[in-house]
Design an enzyme around this catalytic site. Structure first.
Site, mmCIF file in Angstrom:
data_model
loop_
_atom_site.group_PDB
_atom_site.id
_atom_site.type_symbol
_atom_site.label_atom_id
_atom_site.label_comp_id
_atom_site.label_asym_id
_atom_site.label_seq_id
_atom_site.Cartn_x
_atom_site.Cartn_y
_atom_site.Cartn_z
ATOM 1 N N HIS A 1 -7.150 -8.233 -14.004
ATOM 2 C CA HIS A 1 -5.667 -7.801 -14.340
ATOM 3 C C HIS A 1 -5.409 -6.548 -13.259
ATOM 4 C CE1 HIS A 1 -6.259 -9.640 -18.154
ATOM 5 N NE2 HIS A 1 -7.468 -9.262 -17.960
ATOM 6 N N SER B 1 7.229 -1.029 12.942
ATOM 7 C CA SER B 1 8.433 -1.313 12.369
ATOM 8 C C SER B 1 9.397 -1.075 13.536
ATOM 9 C CB SER B 1 8.613 -0.513 11.213
ATOM 10 O OG SER B 1 10.270 -0.064 11.069
ATOM 11 N N LYS C 1 5.126 3.207 10.699
ATOM 12 C CA LYS C 1 4.692 2.088 9.966
ATOM 13 C C LYS C 1 3.513 1.539 10.815
ATOM 14 C CE LYS C 1 5.572 0.403 6.731
ATOM 15 N NZ LYS C 1 6.793 -0.435 6.357
ATOM 16 N N GLU D 1 0.258 -11.064 5.479
ATOM 17 C CA GLU D 1 1.485 -11.510 5.034
ATOM 18 C C GLU D 1 1.553 -13.070 5.392
ATOM 19 O OE1 GLU D 1 4.662 -8.482 5.463
ATOM 20 O OE2 GLU D 1 2.809 -7.100 5.344
#
Ligand code: ARG
Length: 462
Positions: A160, A281, A287, A294
């Site tokens: 979980h 970024s 960043k 992804e």
């Protein structure tokens, strides 16, 4: 009226409409089957020759012509440009006739594009399956190298997404290793059903010529020949199976990616990806983003989509061949391309991943990950597990109120919860004991994990 190089047209009085041709033609993508189809053509010509349907001289001329086409395609990168062919099959036949003249017009005797395309597609896919299987092995290797780089690394295990029990980091790596192992097995299984030759089924009813199909199959390395011509030209379940196997590979890579995306966040800080596999970024200078991960997660969707697309494509088709089946190729091609680059990307990301061992060790010893250990300790003292579970729950509640971990409570404090708790409890709650106890097959004890790593390395070495 025939378009140049068209395989049909005797009964037509008009040329195809340009939009219809654009819609109907598949050469722009099925040219990818060129080499496989040439192999199929050569084997068919040999089959015709052996059956004396064409003469030895005609057979030789066709085979030599096809071989020359193949060599030209290898050396000339513009070979497929501006061809205007309907599909790869008409392209090959047209080129052959251009090259050797009328003898080339005999190649299509006793076959149809329906059995031809199914044969070429299966030949092509068989090789691609072998390629993907190798890519899987490389990704598995990267997992094992990563595991060995952090042999003593410990990680909080989650259920979980809540801290549950500590595990060896190598155990986590090996979990993905197992998934990819099954993926390879699945592909090997799909390959068996891909490796059946439809050639000799002709359009739908079977060829009318005394071709020895088994000899042709042997020449092409097929394990067997299809048993029913109607089925052979109209079945694409092998493509569905392949897409499904690819879907599971992508699902596994997606889960791996998701774990690592979470782990490399500042909040977790469990792993660091090197700059070589990260992006920045355009706006926020600080960043460093896990784009590769992804994309692994994001690209799974298109492969799942192809599986359902293929299933939908075949579900309502009356026997036998229907043009709907031309849609199989782009779906399967994209599965191959997506899985191939994804596996390569996964391997390179793993090669550039570092476990922040101090941080994961710290996390693995905070958050009551040894609570189950305390319950198991009570079981050893004769307490029924359910009773021990409740006792430990109360101890955890108390520890939370004190702002302490279970192992930070004094033995006296712990004894308040059960008379069975003795001075040996501290040892039982240590990380070493917690990990060491998981020594059944498949567990995360360091010994078991070392054993599993050895087995994995044996597997990798074939
Ligand atoms: N390009 C077709 C396909 O991919 C093969 C040709 C069969 N066409 C036909 N009209 N029978 O399935």
């Amino acid at each position: 009226m025939k378009k140049d190089g068209q395989l049909w047209g005797g009964r037509f009085t008009e040329k195809p409409d340009a939009t219809f041709a654009e819609f109907n033609d598949s050469f722009r993508f099925d040219k990818r089957l060129f080499f496989a189809d040439v192999r199929g053509c050569i084997a068919h010509a040999n089959g015709l020759r052996r059956a004396a349907v064409i003469s030895e001289a005609e057979g030789s001329s066709i085979v030599e012509g096809l071989t020359r086409l193949r060599d030209t395609a290898v050396s000339n990168s513009a070979y497929f440009d501006n061809s205007g062919s309907e599909d790869v099959h008409s392209f090959i036949e047209g080129k052959l006739i251009d090259l050797i003249g009328d003898t080339g017009r005999k190649l299509h005797t006793g076959r149809s594009r329906n059995d031809q395309v199914a044969t070429a597609f299966r030949l092509w896919l068989r090789d691609e399956i072998d390629g993907i299987s190798d890519r899987l092995l490389e990704a598995q290797k990267s997992l094992i190298v990563l595991a060995e780089r952090h042999r003593d690394g410990v990680l909080p295990g989650y259920t979980h997404l809540q801290r549950a029990q500590p595990v060896m980091f190598a155990h986590w790596c090996l979990a993905y290793f197992e998934m990819l192992r099954r993926d390879r097995e699945r592909l090997a299984d799909v390959r068996k059903r891909v490796n059946v030759m439809p050639l000799g089924s002709a359009a739908l009813a079977g060829t009318s010529y005394p071709i020895d199909r088994e000899a042709v199959a042997a020449e092409l390395g097929f394990e067997s020949v299809s048993a029913n011509s109607l089925d052979a030209v109209s079945d694409r379940d092998f493509a569905v199976e392949f897409a499904a196997a690819c879907s599971l590979i992508m699902a596994h890579l997606s889960r791996l990616a998701e774990d690592l995306i979470i782990y490399c966040s500042t909040e977790f800080g469990f792993v660091t990806l090197s700059d070589t596999v990260s992006s920045g970024s355009s706006l926020m200078p600080q960043k460093k983003n896990p784009d590769a991960l992804e994309l692994l997660r994001g690209k799974s969707g298109r492969v799942f989509g192809h599986t359902i697309g293929l299933l939908t494509m075949i579900k309502g088709l009356p026997l036998a061949y229907n043009k709907d089946m031309q849609e199989d190729k782009e779906a399967v091609f994209d599965c191959v391309d997506t899985v191939d680059i994804s596996l390569r990307a996964a391997a390179i990301v793993l090669d550039n991943t570092r476990l922040n061992e101090d941080r994961t060790l710290n996390a693995a010893t905070k958050g009551y990950l040894n609570a189950t250990e305390l319950a198991d300790y009570l079981v050893k003292k004769g307490v029924p597990f359910r009773t021990g579970h409740e006792t430990v729950g109360k101890a955890v509640l108390y520890a939370i109120a004190q702002g302490k971990e279970l192992h930070e409570l004094s033995v006296e404090e712990l004894k308040e919860f059960s008379l069975e708790i003795g001075d040996d409890v501290s040892d039982a709650l240590s990380l070493k004991a917690t990990l060491g106890a998981k020594s059944a097959i498949g567990g995360t004890s360091p010994d078991r994990v070392a054993e599993a790593l050895e087995q994995a390395k044996k597997y990798l070495n074939g």
